[in-house]
Design an enzyme around this catalytic site. Sequence first.
Site, PDB file in Angstrom:
ATOM      1  N   HIS A 110       0.848  -1.181   0.000  1.00 32.85           N
ATOM      2  CA  HIS A 110       0.000   0.000   0.000  1.00 32.85           C
ATOM      3  C   HIS A 110       0.891   1.241   0.000  1.00 32.85           C
ATOM      4  CE1 HIS A 110      -3.565  -2.316   2.045  1.00 32.85           C
ATOM      5  NE2 HIS A 110      -3.030  -2.964   1.025  1.00 32.85           N
ATOM      6  N   CYS A 135      -5.906   2.584   4.878  1.00 30.53           N
ATOM      7  CA  CYS A 135      -6.414   1.486   5.702  1.00 30.53           C
ATOM      8  C   CYS A 135      -5.778   1.545   7.092  1.00 30.53           C
ATOM      9  CB  CYS A 135      -6.124   0.148   5.035  1.00 30.53           C
ATOM     10  SG  CYS A 135      -4.356  -0.251   4.967  1.00 30.53           S
ATOM     11  N   HIS A 399      12.750  31.223 -11.463  1.00 31.98           N
ATOM     12  CA  HIS A 399      12.149  30.350 -12.465  1.00 31.98           C
ATOM     13  C   HIS A 399      11.794  28.988 -11.867  1.00 31.98           C
ATOM     14  CE1 HIS A 399      14.163  32.793 -15.944  1.00 31.98           C
ATOM     15  NE2 HIS A 399      13.561  33.547 -15.045  1.00 31.98           N
ATOM     16  N   GLU A 401      12.436  25.969 -12.881  1.00 32.94           N
ATOM     17  CA  GLU A 401      13.573  25.047 -12.836  1.00 32.94           C
ATOM     18  C   GLU A 401      14.495  25.372 -11.665  1.00 32.94           C
ATOM     19  OE1 GLU A 401      13.142  26.182 -17.280  1.00 32.94           O
ATOM     20  OE2 GLU A 401      12.485  26.944 -15.348  1.00 32.94           O
TER      21      GLU A 401
END
EC number: 3.5.4.5
Length: 523
Positions: A110, A135, A399, A401
């Site tokens: 999971h 869960c 920016h 990046e």
Amino acid sequence: MKETDQMQSLEGSGAERSVGTQTGSMTGQIPRLSKVNLFTLLSLWMELFPGVEAQGQKSQKTEEESRGPLGDNEELTRVSTEKKQVKKTGLVVVKNMKIIGLHCSSEDLHTGQIALIKHGSRLKNCDLYFSRKPCSACLKMIVNAGVNRISYWPSDPEISLLTEASSSEDAKLDAKAAERLKSNSRAHVCVLLQPLVCYMVQFVEETSYKCDFIQKTAKALPGADTDFYSECKQERIKEYEMLFLVSNEERHKQILMTIGLESLCEDPYFSNLRQNMKDLILLLATVASSVPNLKHFGFYCSSPEQINEIHNQSLPQEVARHCMVQARLLAYRTEDHKTGVGAVIWAEAKSRSCDGTGAMYFIGCGYNAFPVGSEYADFPHMDDKHKDREIRKFRYIIHAEQNALTFRCQDIKPEERSMIFVTKCPCDECVPLIKGAGIKQIYAGDVDVGKKKADISYMKFGELEGVRKFTWQLNPSEAYSLDPNEPERRENGVLRRRSAKDEQRSSKRPRLETRSAGRATLQ
């Protein structure tokens, strides 16, 4: 009304915490995704990470072969039933409002278990965003790790309550156990869904329609226009609504009550919840459709002599497209009034890991924004149309990046294949940084390649050597097949040429669209 009050108070606290982290309080002329909604959308999108289904089929086939021609039918039926009841789940791990992990369930584990394996004690004080309520087996370990907050999408949980499985009683018992863990935990286990800001859906629709990938596709495919985008979007909406929403209101209420959200079953909370969920699914489908899944289009190398050499080193198109949509979602956190840009960095290890992403693992991500801690009026926001160069934004904005490299959560290893996905062509300021960081591949649009604008230029990308470049274009090895005399058909809402041989085989097999040199995707 405890759960409702908790949800509202946590939304408020989440908004406060984002202030000062890459100008979280910024309000401007364009609508902007909140961080909570961004993390939620990314968790839903990670549930759709490609490749896991194919791995599952291969694993199941191997298991059947190992049992012989007769096999243990009863055991196989039991395993198959259990797998159907456990839903694939996406996860975003956040620390100090920065993403440090993108995961999804694998065949054996999971997603909560994967997070424990990958991050261990580093999960302490982290916020986890699940595409389904985890869960009890996952929740107990996550809570024990000392996480700060666990948010989940309020629909069918990880142990499905919708499947007609023989162990549905086990699903209800698991939901009760998860609720008890939540009640006795120091971690906040809650639903964090914020209404989208005004005009957000309209803004995303307009910018997705005008994005480089759609416009370039429309120009390159003979006889096609941008109507294919609307058709593709409608298909994605139907697909995602079936996957992430519960169509029947009464059934949805039953699920909410079973997973401990009784207070959200009364109006106006219930109707508001469903509307917020529908809006987010519409937004996700719109963004996903902006990087369409087509036969002839994808991220390819432009150099003909390198095509065969590079093919063995390139990603499957489905994975490249999925990562680019991640970057497109990030772009809607932009602080640039004119152009939103998103970037995400992944790497591929030498061998497959336990994660549903296979050998790939997350390095970092970012969007274009002003320096951390700044307020809206601290820096100029004018573009190159303004005559006074002193009050233009380009000297101040970070920016996408650059942010992805700055806030990466792992080192870039020289011996591994690392790749960056950018929604626009990297500029001359970013290209040397990408190469210097040791990134091996760039996936981007190429509309601005070779252009020189008033404050920014894109000359270095085309001249870059030592880094593989994959841009959105027609598949060079299949471009010849676009013969204008061939009959047309629509595939995923896109006009595509079809050969007589394709016509003969179409009724005998699923719509398997071959990529270059043997890569394929089932559409």
